[in-house]
Design a protein around this motif. Structure first.
Motif: not given
Length: 568
Positions: A207, A224, A226, A230, A235, A477, A484, A524
């Motif tokens: 991550h 939350r 991301s 990911s 995520d 993402h 995204c 995110h």
């Protein structure tokens, strides 16, 4: 378990910006950057003097901590872990959103937290929370302070004493279940420290948000988050399999097992709750063995539309499983090229000549190498054989969508510099230029329209304000259904009195475009207070009422980070 850090050893930002005091953005070795700054936002870096912040010129309001509360906190965590220093209070009263940084640089200290408390265990967190409830105080959990949504900033109207609970001493990987591929980890661990501990045992959590160096596991879960990888690792809601949360009624525990929840998911209620249900003290995360080979390859497309088709094809391929995929549009590619350092070695000068030759060739083929050309990065991990196979497949996909392969050189540079961008925003603010971001998630079928409409909204607003501006975007993402879009914009504000009004006009125009087109208000970057104006348009009136009910039932006294996500 190793010895705990002392409170003053916990890593923290400089009071006025991102990261360490001695790390700054430099442009003297980037000859194209001053030209771009002048052309796009009208700033002459060589003739203007930067404004350097100085905390000593401001009057810091005294804290409001009663002696009874101070004694209770000292009993809970130890006197050395209860800090009321002015600089600590300033740092912990602001995240790293642009409005936060503008206010802190201006000495707008209308409401600071009153004390910073550093617990060393879940038991100490629980003791602090009991005191908060008994004395009717306000508690704001604090991870790395990297929030850009106002999630750690106290309400200016709050009259009760406010405690910032910094979890930075709780930073250990408690245990690793090799068979399950799960690790129990304390919530206050920063990204680099987490990876260092896991890497030592041959594992990674995978991550890596942009804020990686100054954000924590608990913060990732509470907002939350991301990460840029990911595509492979998921995520944060995919990574965090179990949680421990100190709640007003005790400790809530979610199990790190498949089919974890019966009925509505308590686990999902905690994720993204931004401290409004309690304090996350531990997370069980899925971990993966470190790949023997990792490589980032750069590609180039003639324009955004060809690039999106290529990204879509990679995402839908049944044979390709990249770690991440990223596509910069024409303006972002132009910006990236302006950040290239002046070659200082024979190897660097040769590479620059090769690039010039490539661009000349592309222009001869009809490419617009100034405004439209779009660079892409794809990361591959695995065995040498698997990586080579994946690279060959992606090369074919890129070629079939009009692109070319640039190779590993540009990809390696991107991979090394991926966490440096926040320092550029501080640099721009020194010259009275705002630089900020808006991110959203949308379906593949809406990405191109959303991309175009966001640009239209931003530049129309800047025209109305009579201000220059520059915007660029990348796609990241990737998911089966969509991706995204991450927009960055910059403009010089006309005066300190009008600065935030001009900022909110620009950002609001882009955010409103997101929700008008059915995209999410943020992919995110959490909600906090900055994205709260659009929360009902994002989740609906009924959804908003459900969230308000959740917070009201679990925190009727509004002691836990009140005012974040939804207004009361």
């Amino acid at each position: 378990m190793s010895d705990r850090l002392s409170a003053r050893e916990v890593k923290r930002h400089k009071w006025w910006g991102w990261g360490l005091d001695d790390v700054t953005f430099r442009y003297d070795n980037k000859p194209a950057f001053p030209v771009l700054a002048k052309n796009k936002v009208g700033v002459d870096l060589d003739s203007q003097q930067p404004v350097v912040p100085d905390l000593s010129v401001f009057e810091i309001p005294a804290g409001r901590l009663p002696q009874e509360v101070r004694s209770g906190l000292t009993a809970a965590v130890g006197a050395e872990n209860v800090i009321e220093d002015d600089e600590y209070r300033v740092i912990h009263s602001f995240g790293r959103s642009l409005p936060d940084l503008f206010r802190v640089r201006a000495g707008d200290f209308a409401r600071l937290v009153d004390v910073v408390v550093y617990p060393a265990s879940e038991e100490e967190v629980a003791a602090v929370l009991r005191l908060v409830l008994e004395q009717d105080l306000v508690l704001i959990p604090y991870g790395g302070g990297s929030s850009i949504s106002g999630s750690v900033t106290p309400d200016v109207a709050e009259q009760r004493p406010v405690i910032s609970l910094n979890l930075g001493r709780m930073r250990e990987v408690v245990e690793i279940d090799d068979t399950a591929g799960l690790a129990r980890v304390e919530a206050g661990v920063y990204g680099p420290d987490l990876e260092e501990q896991l890497n030592a045992e041959g594992w990674t959590v995978g991550h890596f948000p942009d804020s990686f160096t100054y954000s924590t596991l608990g913060g990732w879960a509470a907002t939350r988050s991301s990460g840029m990888q990911s595509d492979k690792y998921g995520d944060i809601e995919d990574i965090v399999r179990g949680l421990r949360l100190v709640h007003p009624d005790g400790v809530a525990v979610t199990k790190p097992i498949p089919g974890r929840d019966s009925g509505p998911s308590v686990h999902e209620m905690i994720l993204g709750s931004e401290g409004r249900l309690g304090v996350i003290t531990e997370a069980t995360v899925q971990v993966h063995r470190l790949a023997p080979v990792r490589q980032v390859i750069a590609y180039m497309y003639p324009d955004w539309e060809h690039g999106i088709r290529g990204m879509h094809a990679i995402a839908r391929s049944t044979d390709v499983t990249p770690t991440f995929t990223r596509l910069s549009d024409g303006p972002e590619t132009e910006f990236s090229l302006s950040m290239v350092k002046e070659p200082s070695s024979t190897k660097g000068r040769v590479a620059a000549k090769v690039q010039d030759g490539l661009f000349a060739y592309l222009r001869s083929k009809g490419w617009d190498t100034t405004n439209e050309m779009s660079i892409s990065y794809v990361c591959f991990e695995g065995s040498k054989e698997a990586v080579e196979q994946q690279k060959a497949l992606v090369k074919k996909i890129v070629k079939s969508n009009g692109g070319i392969t640039l190779g590993a050189g540009p990809g390696a540079i991107y991979d090394q510099k991926k966490f440096d961008t926040p320092y550029l925003r501080d640099f721009l603010m020194d010259y009275q230029v705002f630089g900020d971001v808006c991110d959203t998630g949308a379906t593949w079928s809406r990405l191109n329209e959303l991309h175009a409409r966001a640009y239209q909204a931003f530049y129309a607003t800047q025209e109305e304000q009579g201000l220059p501006g520059f915007m660029f975007c990348h796609m990241s993402h990737s998911y089966h259904a969509g991706a995204c879009l991450y927009f960055t914009f910059a403009f010089p504000y006309s005066s300190k009195q009008q600065a935030l009004q001009q900022y909110y006009a620009a950002k609001g125009a882009v955010q409103q475009t997101f929700v008008d087109l059915g995209a999410t208000v943020s992919h995110h970057h959490a909600v906090g207070t900055e994205h709260q104006p659009w929360i009902t348009e994002d989740i609906g009136e009924v959804g908003t009422r459900m969230v308000k009910g959740l917070f009201a039932d679990n925190d009727p006294g509004r002691n836990l980070n009140p005012g974040k996500v939804v207004s009361p």
